[in-house]
Design an enzyme around this catalytic site. Structure first.
Site, PDB file in Angstrom:
ATOM      1  N   LYS A 125       0.870  -1.183   0.000  1.00  0.00           N
ATOM      2  CA  LYS A 125       0.000   0.000   0.000  1.00  0.00           C
ATOM      3  C   LYS A 125       0.900   1.224   0.000  1.00  0.00           C
ATOM      4  O   LYS A 125       2.015   1.170   0.511  1.00  0.00           O
ATOM      5  CB  LYS A 125      -0.892   0.008   1.253  1.00  0.00           C
ATOM      6  N   ASP A 165      -6.831   4.415  -4.989  1.00  0.00           N
ATOM      7  CA  ASP A 165      -7.524   4.347  -3.698  1.00  0.00           C
ATOM      8  C   ASP A 165      -8.104   5.752  -3.510  1.00  0.00           C
ATOM      9  O   ASP A 165      -8.290   6.486  -4.494  1.00  0.00           O
ATOM     10  CB  ASP A 165      -6.546   3.963  -2.569  1.00  0.00           C
TER      11      ASP A 165
HETATM   12  P1  NDP Z   1     -12.731   8.087  -3.532  1.00  0.00           P
HETATM   13  O1  NDP Z   1     -11.641   9.060  -3.333  1.00  0.00           O
HETATM   14  O2  NDP Z   1     -13.240   7.834  -4.900  1.00  0.00           O
HETATM   15  O3  NDP Z   1     -13.981   8.454  -2.621  1.00  0.00           O
HETATM   16  C1  NDP Z   1     -13.876   8.537  -1.238  1.00  0.00           C
HETATM   17  C2  NDP Z   1     -15.194   9.024  -0.678  1.00  0.00           C
HETATM   18  O4  NDP Z   1     -15.138   8.946   0.740  1.00  0.00           O
HETATM   19  C3  NDP Z   1     -15.469  10.481  -1.022  1.00  0.00           C
HETATM   20  O5  NDP Z   1     -16.839  10.679  -1.088  1.00  0.00           O
HETATM   21  C4  NDP Z   1     -14.857  11.199   0.169  1.00  0.00           C
HETATM   22  O6  NDP Z   1     -15.397  12.496   0.417  1.00  0.00           O
HETATM   23  C5  NDP Z   1     -15.209  10.263   1.312  1.00  0.00           C
HETATM   24  N1  NDP Z   1     -14.206  10.437   2.361  1.00  0.00           N
HETATM   25  C6  NDP Z   1     -12.859  10.266   2.249  1.00  0.00           C
HETATM   26  N2  NDP Z   1     -12.241  10.548   3.409  1.00  0.00           N
HETATM   27  C7  NDP Z   1     -13.223  10.921   4.250  1.00  0.00           C
HETATM   28  C8  NDP Z   1     -13.217  11.329   5.599  1.00  0.00           C
HETATM   29  N3  NDP Z   1     -12.076  11.443   6.304  1.00  0.00           N
HETATM   30  N4  NDP Z   1     -14.425  11.610   6.160  1.00  0.00           N
HETATM   31  C9  NDP Z   1     -15.588  11.504   5.444  1.00  0.00           C
HETATM   32  N5  NDP Z   1     -15.636  11.130   4.162  1.00  0.00           N
HETATM   33  C10 NDP Z   1     -14.479  10.842   3.582  1.00  0.00           C
HETATM   34  O7  NDP Z   1     -12.201   6.727  -2.870  1.00  0.00           O
HETATM   35  P2  NDP Z   1     -12.705   5.235  -3.095  1.00  0.00           P
HETATM   36  O8  NDP Z   1     -14.164   5.228  -3.359  1.00  0.00           O
HETATM   37  O9  NDP Z   1     -11.785   4.602  -4.055  1.00  0.00           O
HETATM   38  O10 NDP Z   1     -12.395   4.589  -1.672  1.00  0.00           O
HETATM   39  C11 NDP Z   1     -13.335   4.551  -0.602  1.00  0.00           C
HETATM   40  C12 NDP Z   1     -12.954   3.488   0.394  1.00  0.00           C
HETATM   41  O11 NDP Z   1     -12.922   2.203  -0.261  1.00  0.00           O
HETATM   42  C13 NDP Z   1     -11.567   3.635   1.031  1.00  0.00           C
HETATM   43  O12 NDP Z   1     -11.607   3.141   2.344  1.00  0.00           O
HETATM   44  C14 NDP Z   1     -10.697   2.723   0.166  1.00  0.00           C
HETATM   45  O13 NDP Z   1      -9.529   2.291   0.849  1.00  0.00           O
HETATM   46  C15 NDP Z   1     -11.667   1.576  -0.069  1.00  0.00           C
HETATM   47  N6  NDP Z   1     -11.361   0.716  -1.208  1.00  0.00           N
HETATM   48  C16 NDP Z   1     -11.251   1.231  -2.471  1.00  0.00           C
HETATM   49  C17 NDP Z   1     -10.991   0.410  -3.536  1.00  0.00           C
HETATM   50  C18 NDP Z   1     -10.977   0.896  -4.941  1.00  0.00           C
HETATM   51  O14 NDP Z   1     -10.906   0.064  -5.852  1.00  0.00           O
HETATM   52  N7  NDP Z   1     -11.071   2.201  -5.201  1.00  0.00           N
HETATM   53  C19 NDP Z   1     -10.744  -1.038  -3.342  1.00  0.00           C
HETATM   54  C20 NDP Z   1     -10.965  -1.496  -1.986  1.00  0.00           C
HETATM   55  C21 NDP Z   1     -11.235  -0.624  -0.977  1.00  0.00           C
HETATM   56  P3  NDP Z   1     -14.533  13.804   0.096  1.00  0.00           P
HETATM   57  O15 NDP Z   1     -14.580  13.954  -1.395  1.00  0.00           O
HETATM   58  O16 NDP Z   1     -15.214  14.904   0.809  1.00  0.00           O
HETATM   59  O17 NDP Z   1     -13.145  13.551   0.611  1.00  0.00           O
END
Ligand code: NDP
Length: 443
Positions: A125, A165
């Site tokens: 990671k 991510d």
């Molecule tokens: P994105 O950046 O596309 O989206 C993240 C979302 O979560 C946004 O809406 C963001 O809001 C919100 N968010 C992020 N940090 C915070 C916070 N501290 N408090 C509240 N909301 C928050 O990321 P992903 O959709 O790719 O990832 C989301 C989760 O899924 C993570 O935990 C990631 O590790 C996990 N994941 C992702 C994978 C992938 O293929 N993308 C695979 C497996 C797991 P804002 O825009 O306001 O920051």
């Protein structure tokens, strides 16, 4: 004190001030305890001590110049955690909260997750405390190029294959890939989540969200239920959240919430995904803008998404976004199933509330493994210099998610803890990695 608990205590002491890493270790080692203690050969081979210590950590400076001509410096990380069953594999996160503790917890979880996919991928990671939000295109490109100018010497298609991510989507992967290609004079599958014109896989964008819903659907089916007519609460509005919502809708469920770090929307008529995609994927805007598209929606600033009544909850934003109080509220409101799209979104206490109240709870390392699984399929296609159709990848993804569910469910039964998918996922993921480590000798 048991071997497992001694290792837990020692690793926490050796790595002070890393709360997220401690949390992931505690969850995994506590649930592995009876299994590991029944196998003294693991202690003899020091399996847990070696599993908890990353094979390598690279930390580096990322200098870049902003639009006002000022030099900016961010921190860069790549934790190469385990190559026991394949090349290091796992995403890169760009978010101001990124620190060593967060990258280590994600890397540690990735070991078991990647093992559960059944595919030959080790775990890593990486990331940076750089925040792409509010930056110009040029600034994002300058940062990505600088980040890769150090990272390229540590990765490779048979060594370490990063992906996206939080904060790292197709745009960032494209800039990093371009810089890797230029620095190494090679065109290889060194990153996944690439664009379709240069080696990306169909279904990768949808994979984590779709995979999550495929797994939860299978779990509901085996408990005589389905997504049909269910009310579903989803947090986040990023890659995982959007495609989880899309698949829920296709399966007849109604998604009523989405959120970002500023607040959440509740739309009792069902979330309009075209609107969310326009706000988030095209305009890179805020979820509050959703109310301009739908008069039925209410926007609430701050947290609180888990107060909305639902049958199924899918936390898809970030770590520790769902605490014990939220879990109690969900239980009180009749929630029957929780699937973690994000990594470790539920606190240890929230998980306990779900397990005690017989909510069907699937932890992220199993439920969100579809993303890395399709990344591994992207690697296969790159190696073969082939491109499979959307339906072919989607079918493989569904098979993988159903297999993961059956695997974690069977292991939970075998150890006498039916429907405890936390225990099932940790033991099932651990077994394969531990056996490979035993075969490799002390390395
Ligand atoms: P994105 O950046 O596309 O989206 C993240 C979302 O979560 C946004 O809406 C963001 O809001 C919100 N968010 C992020 N940090 C915070 C916070 N501290 N408090 C509240 N909301 C928050 O990321 P992903 O959709 O790719 O990832 C989301 C989760 O899924 C993570 O935990 C990631 O590790 C996990 N994941 C992702 C994978 C992938 O293929 N993308 C695979 C497996 C797991 P804002 O825009 O306001 O920051």
């Amino acid at each position: 004190m048991s071997y497992t608990m001694r290792v837990l205590e020692k690793v926490i002491k050796q790595n002070p001030n890393e709360p997220e890493f401690h949390q992931a270790l505690t969850e995994v080692l506590t649930s592995l305890q009876p299994y590991v203690d029944a196998h003294p050969e693991y202690e003899k081979a020091g399996i847990l001590e070696r599993l908890c210590e990353p094979e390598r950590i690279v930390m580096f400076r990322v200098p870049w110049i902003d639009d006002s001509g000022k030099v900016q410096v961010n921190k860069g990380y790549r934790v190469q955690y385990s190559s026991a069953i394949g090349p290091y594999k796992g995403g890169i996160r760009f978010h101001p909260s990124v620190c060593l503790s967060i990258i280590k917890f994600l890397g540690f979880e990735q070991i078991l997750k990647n093992s559960l996919t059944g595919l030959p991928i080790g775990a890593g990671k990486g990331g940076s405390d750089f925040d792409p939000k509010g930056k110009s295109e040029r600034e994002v490109m300058a940062f990505c190029q600088s980040f890769m100018t150090e990272l390229y010497r540590h990765i490779g298609p048979d060594t370490d294959v990063p992906a996206g991510d939080i904060g790292v989507g197709a745009r960032e992967i494209g800039y990093m890939y371009g810089q890797y290609k230029r620095l190494t004079n090679t065109f290889t599958g060194v990153l996944t989540g690439k664009g379709l014109t240069y080696g990306g896989s169909l279904t990768r964008k949808e994979a984590t969200g779709y995979g999550l819903v495929y797994l939860i659907e299978e779990m509901l089916r085996q408990h005589g239920n389905s997504f049909e007519d269910k009310t579903v609460a989803i947090s986040g509005a990023g890659n995982v959240a959007i495609y989880a919502a899309e698949k829920v809708k296709q399966l007849g469920g109604k998604v009523v919430t989405m959120s970002d770090s500023d607040g959440f929307v509740y739309d009792p008529e069902g979330i309009d995904l075209d609107a969310v995609k326009e706000i988030k994927e095209i305009n890179r805007g805020r979820i509050s803008e959703y109310t301009k598209y739908r008069s039925s929606a209410v926007y609430t600033p701050g947290r609180g998404v888990w107060n909305i009544k639902c049958d199924v909850a899918l936390p898809c934003a970030t770590q520790n976004e769902l605490n014990a109080e939220d879990a109690k509220t969900l239980v009180k409101n009749g929630c029957i199933a929780v699937g973690e799209g994000a990594n470790m979104p539920s606190t240890l206490e929230a998980t306990e509330v779900f397990l005690q109240n017989k909510v069907l709870f699937v932890p992220g390392k199993a439920a969100n493994a579809g993303g890395v699984a399709v990344s591994a399929l992207e690697m296969s296609q790159n190696s073969m210099r082939l491109a499979w159709s959307f339906d072919e990848v989607d079918r493989k993804l569904k098979d993988i998610m159903v297999n993961i569910y059956n695997n974690i469910s069977n292991v939970a039964k075998e150890v006498g803890q039916e429907d405890n998918f936390v225990v099932g996922a940790n033991i099932a993921g651990f077994k394969k990695v531990a056996d490979a480590m035993m075969a490799h000798g002390i390395v």
